[in-house]
Write a protein that holds these residues in place. Structure first.
Motif, PDB file in Angstrom:
ATOM      1  N   ASP A  57       0.812  -1.219   0.000  1.00 17.57           N
ATOM      2  CA  ASP A  57       0.000   0.000   0.000  1.00 17.57           C
ATOM      3  C   ASP A  57       0.841   1.263   0.000  1.00 17.57           C
ATOM      4  O   ASP A  57       0.311   2.366  -0.205  1.00 17.57           O
ATOM      5  CB  ASP A  57      -0.929   0.027   1.217  1.00 17.57           C
ATOM      6  N   VAL A  58       2.151   1.143   0.258  1.00 17.89           N
ATOM      7  CA  VAL A  58       2.981   2.347   0.388  1.00 17.89           C
ATOM      8  C   VAL A  58       4.115   2.384  -0.636  1.00 17.89           C
ATOM      9  O   VAL A  58       4.979   3.258  -0.581  1.00 17.89           O
ATOM     10  CB  VAL A  58       3.569   2.463   1.814  1.00 17.89           C
ATOM     11  N   VAL A  59       4.130   1.439  -1.581  1.00 19.99           N
ATOM     12  CA  VAL A  59       5.180   1.412  -2.598  1.00 19.99           C
ATOM     13  C   VAL A  59       4.569   1.220  -3.979  1.00 19.99           C
ATOM     14  O   VAL A  59       3.446   0.734  -4.123  1.00 19.99           O
ATOM     15  CB  VAL A  59       6.209   0.284  -2.337  1.00 19.99           C
ATOM     16  N   PHE A  60       5.340   1.606  -5.012  1.00 22.67           N
ATOM     17  CA  PHE A  60       4.974   1.299  -6.394  1.00 22.67           C
ATOM     18  C   PHE A  60       6.246   1.293  -7.237  1.00 22.67           C
ATOM     19  O   PHE A  60       7.235   1.935  -6.879  1.00 22.67           O
ATOM     20  CB  PHE A  60       3.940   2.292  -6.945  1.00 22.67           C
ATOM     21  N   PRO A  61       6.253   0.567  -8.364  1.00 22.72           N
ATOM     22  CA  PRO A  61       7.451   0.508  -9.205  1.00 22.72           C
ATOM     23  C   PRO A  61       7.719   1.838  -9.905  1.00 22.72           C
ATOM     24  O   PRO A  61       6.800   2.502 -10.393  1.00 22.72           O
ATOM     25  CB  PRO A  61       7.131  -0.605 -10.204  1.00 22.72           C
ATOM     26  N   LEU A  62       8.980   2.203  -9.965  1.00 23.13           N
ATOM     27  CA  LEU A  62       9.373   3.478 -10.562  1.00 23.13           C
ATOM     28  C   LEU A  62       9.405   3.434 -12.087  1.00 23.13           C
ATOM     29  O   LEU A  62       9.055   4.420 -12.756  1.00 23.13           O
ATOM     30  CB  LEU A  62      10.751   3.881 -10.040  1.00 23.13           C
TER      31      LEU A  62
END
Length: 486
Positions: A57-62
């Motif tokens: 919920d607090v990360v995503f791929p750059l």
């Protein structure tokens, strides 16, 4: 055509990259170098660390975000800066080691016209023996992965409490020079809320261990709030919350070492103590990431560009002076590296001229003073400010220099004190400026009372939750991202 390289993809670096790409034409290259493949909204790691959010919920791929915005992304760790180039090329360069699994073990030398150092901190768990989740005996919420592990350790503690065992939980700072006291404050009261939700609060002793000399310092020398003509210090304001929630505190403490179940610490009076624990989440001190700087002929010039802690020196006043002689003018405005008008450092990466809080040492000479916070809103503003300076200089305005001194910059902080749409709360604090100006505001703690306030309540939690989704939207570069303030 120009090439701007940004080292780091945290709040400062990512913000700078998006604004540069928005401002510059397609002929100019914007490159982000980061050892991490994912972006982390770190303020919400607190909620992951108590199990109310998942790590995802607090990360995503750059990579997809940068591809969408035509930003070159290199997953690598920067190791060396060559600000004057080398024998082959006079342009500045950065040596990198790839962390992308497909290029693991490879290295490269990247040329730049402009460079932004936004590398963020090295988490110096090694500064305190036994500290940290990997080689130590304590939990952390510094990364999403750390926070997931902290949530599991907390859940196990709560299960022991449910079984009737008494437990001692310690949250705070793992060294006398730590920063991010606000994050430890948040985690303390989120843990307290989860203990109450589980019905085990009466069997748990919750302790906040900090290097602050008094509660409410937060690494910014405290604040003075004025409401309806009544003046209140952040110390009094914070102490009332600790009393209300029955959270004990250990103040002015430097953790010397951590053994299984035991924290050894020294306090400002020079005395040494131990504190037993069943669960502990202690934050580490920060350092620079360890970049090296070389001159064109290979001479080591690291000490010219960086301070001993590894932070990059910019346009601040680094002349040592006693606390009574500190000035708002000491703080950098443009974040440009002296002698190098094409190199900047922002966020945690720049070297502060000194602490913000009053410096204190124990009789043994142990420094027990919070390091100045340079995260969150101020770091985002720095990233955008430097991006605007570079964009103007590329456009031919060679003397352009946008400014964002922390001594002229306000900030807002929404510190969670527990979740729940009906039962949650958060402390909403504003300060102006971040670095107090005691000459300009001598009677109100160095800050403008009209821009400095503190409140706590349910509405603060709603705001914190809204900001979580708002800043993830912004960081993903979605429609209208640039109108959302830093």
């Amino acid at each position: 055509m120009s090439r701007t390289i940004i080292l780091g993809a945290g709040i400062s670096g990512h913000t700078a990259a998006l604004h540069l790409r928005r401002t510059l034409g397609p002929d100019h290259v914007v490159t982000v170098v980061s050892p991490n493949s994912h972006w982390n909204w770190i303020p919400s790691n607190i909620w992951v660390g108590v199990g109310v959010m998942d790590g995802k919920d607090v990360v995503f791929p750059l990579a997809p975000v940068y591809a969408k915005h035509n930003i070159e992304f290199i997953q690598a760790k920067a190791t060396t800066i060559l600000p004057n180039g080398d024998d082959a090329d006079s342009r500045g360069a950065v040596d990198v080691e790839f962390t992308d699994p497909q290029r693991s073990g490879q290295s490269a030398r990247l040329r730049y016209d402009y460079l932004i150092n936004a590398t963020g901190p090295k988490l110096r768990f090694e500064a305190t023996e036994g500290l940290g989740p990997d080689a130590g005996h304590t939990s952390s919420v510094c990364t999403a992965g750390h926070a997931v592990d902290a949530a599991a350790a907390l859940a196990a503690t709560i299960e022991r409490l449910k079984a009737g065992e008494k437990q001692t939980l310690v949250v705070g700072m793992g060294h006398g020079t730590c920063t991010c006291e606000g994050a430890a404050f948040e985690y303390t009261f989120n843990v307290e809320q989860e203990l109450r939700k589980a019905g085990v609060r009466e069997r748990a002793e919750l302790i906040y261990l900090t290097n602050e000399a008094q509660l409410g310092d937060f690494g910014v020398d405290g604040m003075t709030f004025t409401e309806r003509g009544f003046r209140q210090s952040s110390q009094m304001w914070t102490e009332s919350l600790f009393t209300e929630r029955d959270v004990h505190s250990i103040l002015g403490a430097h953790v010397q070492r951590v053994e299984p179940g035991v924290i050894h610490y020294e306090t400002l009076d020079g005395s040494e103590h131990t504190q037993k624990f069943d669960f502990a989440m202690l934050l580490p001190p920060f350092g620079g990431v360890g970049l090296t700087a070389l001159d064109r002929d290979g001479t080591d010039i690291t000490a010219t560009l960086f301070n001993p802690a590894g932070f990059m020196k910019v346009d601040g006043n680094y002349t040592p002076a006693p606390y009574e002689e500190w000035s708002a003018e000491d703080w950098p405005e443009t974040y440009e590296v002296p002698g190098y008008p094409n190199i900047f450092a922002v966020g945690i990466a720049f070297a502060p001229p000194h602490q913000i809080s009053k410096p204190r040492t124990s009789p043994h000479g142990t420094v027990i003073t919070p390091a100045p916070p340079r995260t969150g809103m101020p770091s985002g503003v720095m990233g955008k400010t430097v991006a605007m300076t570079i964009a103007d200089r590329i456009a031919g305005k060679v003397d352009a220099a946008h400014k964002a001194s922390m001594a002229r910059l306000g900030a807002a902080c929404v510190a969670s004190a527990g979740t729940g749409l009906r039962s949650g709360s958060a402390a909403t604090m504003t300060m102006f400026p971040v670095v107090p100006d005691y000459q300009k505001y001598p009677d109100t703690g160095g800050r403008n009372p009209k821009g400095t306030s503190g409140q706590i309540g349910l509405s603060g939690h709603w705001m914190k939750l809204m900001l979580h989704y708002l800043f993830l939207w912004k960081a993903k570069g979605r429609f209208g991202w640039h109108v959302i303030p830093e």
